[in-house]
Design a protein around this motif. Structure first.
Motif, PDB file in Angstrom:
ATOM      1  N   ASN A 107      12.858  16.585  53.471  1.00 58.76           N
ATOM      2  CA  ASN A 107      13.862  15.564  53.166  1.00 58.76           C
ATOM      3  C   ASN A 107      15.155  15.742  53.957  1.00 58.76           C
ATOM      4  OD1 ASN A 107      12.175  14.293  51.382  1.00 58.76           O
ATOM      5  ND2 ASN A 107      13.007  15.329  49.592  1.00 58.76           N
ATOM      6  N   HIS A 108      15.341  16.886  54.594  1.00 59.30           N
ATOM      7  CA  HIS A 108      16.556  17.137  55.369  1.00 59.30           C
ATOM      8  C   HIS A 108      16.353  16.944  56.873  1.00 59.30           C
ATOM      9  CE1 HIS A 108      19.464  18.625  52.395  1.00 59.30           C
ATOM     10  NE2 HIS A 108      18.392  18.957  51.707  1.00 59.30           N
ATOM     11  N   ILE A 109      15.149  16.555  57.286  1.00 57.57           N
ATOM     12  CA  ILE A 109      14.874  16.377  58.713  1.00 57.57           C
ATOM     13  C   ILE A 109      15.469  15.059  59.194  1.00 57.57           C
ATOM     14  CG2 ILE A 109      13.060  16.017  60.441  1.00 57.57           C
ATOM     15  CD1 ILE A 109      11.294  17.889  58.803  1.00 57.57           C
ATOM     16  N   LYS A 110      16.254  15.139  60.264  1.00 61.98           N
ATOM     17  CA  LYS A 110      16.827  13.936  60.870  1.00 61.98           C
ATOM     18  C   LYS A 110      15.863  13.376  61.919  1.00 61.98           C
ATOM     19  CE  LYS A 110      21.049  12.191  62.946  1.00 61.98           C
ATOM     20  NZ  LYS A 110      22.418  12.520  63.352  1.00 61.98           N
ATOM     21  N   TYR A 111      15.395  14.249  62.810  1.00 63.14           N
ATOM     22  CA  TYR A 111      14.414  13.856  63.823  1.00 63.14           C
ATOM     23  C   TYR A 111      13.745  15.111  64.368  1.00 63.14           C
ATOM     24  CZ  TYR A 111      17.910  15.099  67.389  1.00 63.14           C
ATOM     25  OH  TYR A 111      18.817  15.765  68.177  1.00 63.14           O
ATOM     26  N   PHE A 112      12.704  14.907  65.160  1.00 61.92           N
ATOM     27  CA  PHE A 112      12.017  16.040  65.774  1.00 61.92           C
ATOM     28  C   PHE A 112      11.604  15.683  67.181  1.00 61.92           C
ATOM     29  CE2 PHE A 112       9.037  13.755  63.098  1.00 61.92           C
ATOM     30  CZ  PHE A 112       7.971  13.511  63.939  1.00 61.92           C
ATOM     31  N   GLU A 113      11.429  16.732  67.997  1.00 61.35           N
ATOM     32  CA  GLU A 113      11.009  16.572  69.386  1.00 61.35           C
ATOM     33  C   GLU A 113       9.856  17.526  69.652  1.00 61.35           C
ATOM     34  OE1 GLU A 113      14.447  17.574  71.696  1.00 61.35           O
ATOM     35  OE2 GLU A 113      15.425  15.661  71.301  1.00 61.35           O
ATOM     36  N   LEU A 114       8.925  17.079  70.475  1.00 61.99           N
ATOM     37  CA  LEU A 114       7.813  17.922  70.865  1.00 61.99           C
ATOM     38  C   LEU A 114       8.259  18.811  72.025  1.00 61.99           C
ATOM     39  CD1 LEU A 114       4.882  18.482  70.175  1.00 61.99           C
ATOM     40  CD2 LEU A 114       4.222  16.800  71.877  1.00 61.99           C
ATOM     41  N   ALA A 115       8.122  20.114  71.868  1.00 60.28           N
ATOM     42  CA  ALA A 115       8.498  21.064  72.917  1.00 60.28           C
ATOM     43  C   ALA A 115       7.363  21.181  73.934  1.00 60.28           C
ATOM     44  CB  ALA A 115       8.813  22.421  72.311  1.00 60.28           C
ATOM     45  N   PHE A 116       7.667  21.723  75.089  1.00 61.04           N
ATOM     46  CA  PHE A 116       6.684  21.820  76.171  1.00 61.04           C
ATOM     47  C   PHE A 116       5.493  22.710  75.823  1.00 61.04           C
ATOM     48  CE2 PHE A 116       9.572  25.329  76.801  1.00 61.04           C
ATOM     49  CZ  PHE A 116       8.761  26.372  77.191  1.00 61.04           C
ATOM     50  N   ASN A 117       5.668  23.666  74.915  1.00 59.86           N
ATOM     51  CA  ASN A 117       4.584  24.586  74.570  1.00 59.86           C
ATOM     52  C   ASN A 117       3.736  24.102  73.392  1.00 59.86           C
ATOM     53  OD1 ASN A 117       6.422  24.935  72.531  1.00 59.86           O
ATOM     54  ND2 ASN A 117       6.632  27.142  72.792  1.00 59.86           N
ATOM     55  N   GLY A 118       3.951  22.872  72.939  1.00 65.30           N
ATOM     56  CA  GLY A 118       3.169  22.330  71.833  1.00 65.30           C
ATOM     57  C   GLY A 118       3.822  22.494  70.482  1.00 65.30           C
ATOM     58  N   ASN A 119       4.901  23.280  70.430  1.00 60.25           N
ATOM     59  CA  ASN A 119       5.632  23.433  69.186  1.00 60.25           C
ATOM     60  C   ASN A 119       6.478  22.189  68.933  1.00 60.25           C
ATOM     61  OD1 ASN A 119       4.577  25.970  69.089  1.00 60.25           O
ATOM     62  ND2 ASN A 119       6.512  27.047  69.299  1.00 60.25           N
ATOM     63  N   SER A 138       0.479  19.453  62.906  1.00 59.63           N
ATOM     64  CA  SER A 138      -0.268  18.294  62.389  1.00 59.63           C
ATOM     65  C   SER A 138      -0.052  18.122  60.889  1.00 59.63           C
ATOM     66  CB  SER A 138      -1.756  18.411  62.705  1.00 59.63           C
ATOM     67  OG  SER A 138      -2.306  19.545  62.090  1.00 59.63           O
ATOM     68  N   GLU A 139       0.041  19.215  60.160  1.00 61.12           N
ATOM     69  CA  GLU A 139       0.282  19.148  58.712  1.00 61.12           C
ATOM     70  C   GLU A 139       1.654  18.524  58.418  1.00 61.12           C
ATOM     71  OE1 GLU A 139       1.032  22.270  55.064  1.00 61.12           O
ATOM     72  OE2 GLU A 139      -0.261  22.888  56.701  1.00 61.12           O
ATOM     73  N   ILE A 140       2.657  18.910  59.172  1.00 66.89           N
ATOM     74  CA  ILE A 140       4.001  18.367  58.947  1.00 66.89           C
ATOM     75  C   ILE A 140       4.071  16.894  59.331  1.00 66.89           C
ATOM     76  CG2 ILE A 140       6.388  18.480  59.797  1.00 66.89           C
ATOM     77  CD1 ILE A 140       6.111  21.507  59.682  1.00 66.89           C
ATOM     78  N   LYS A 141       3.463  16.537  60.451  1.00 62.71           N
ATOM     79  CA  LYS A 141       3.448  15.122  60.845  1.00 62.71           C
ATOM     80  C   LYS A 141       2.783  14.280  59.762  1.00 62.71           C
ATOM     81  CE  LYS A 141       3.534  15.355  65.881  1.00 62.71           C
ATOM     82  NZ  LYS A 141       2.768  15.109  67.106  1.00 62.71           N
TER      83      LYS A 141
END
Length: 149
Positions: A107-119, A138-141
């Motif tokens: 509930n506190h996530i504003k946004y996310f970005e995919l890092a180059f290593n898959g994280n 994949s679980e978080i998405k």
């Protein structure tokens, strides 16, 4: 899903009955949600004071140097519990595992970005950030798409 509510003066207390063909992850989530309705508190330590924290105010919990900390608006407070104990308590409050050492509040996530290593790099409303291991991406998405369940 169908919900029936029966209100009658003869009932003392609230009882929940679930009718289902089989046990599913959705049912498990509903049961956890119902069980977590008692407002749990987490005890933090700051200097000589014990501080009571509500799960909703915590952005993420992390382990570092054999100690566990909570991050609240870029402020870190040491906690008295182990990470696995907190994961169990906080699962009903939209927390999920980010990595071996981090549990985050969806509930506190504003946004996310995919890092180059898959994280996945998760950015919180306060400006803080944490990384999600590939194992948990994949679980978080899926949880974010389903509304943080």
């Amino acid at each position: 899903m169908k919900v029936n509510i029966d209100i009658d003066q003869e009932y003392e207390g609230v009882f929940v009955t679930i009718h289902a063909k089989e046990w599913t992850q959705d049912l498990e989530d509903i049961v956890k949600s119902l069980e977590s309705r008692t407002h749990k508190r987490i005890v933090g330590i700051e200097e000589d004071k014990s501080i009571l924290l509500t799960p909703d105010e915590v952005e993420y919990v992390f382990a570092q140097n054999r100690k566990v900390y909570a991050s609240i608006h870029n402020h870190t407070i040491e906690l008295t519990m182990k990470l696995y104990e907190l994961e169990e308590i906080l699962s009903g409050y939209h927390f999920t595992r980010f990595s071996k050492s981090v549990i985050g509040n969806l509930n506190h996530i504003k946004y996310f970005e995919l890092a180059f290593n898959g994280n996945l790099c998760v950015f919180f409303h306060s400006g803080g950030k944490e990384y999600v291991s590939r194992k948990y991406v994949s679980e978080i998405k899926e949880k974010l798409i389903l509304g943080g369940k």
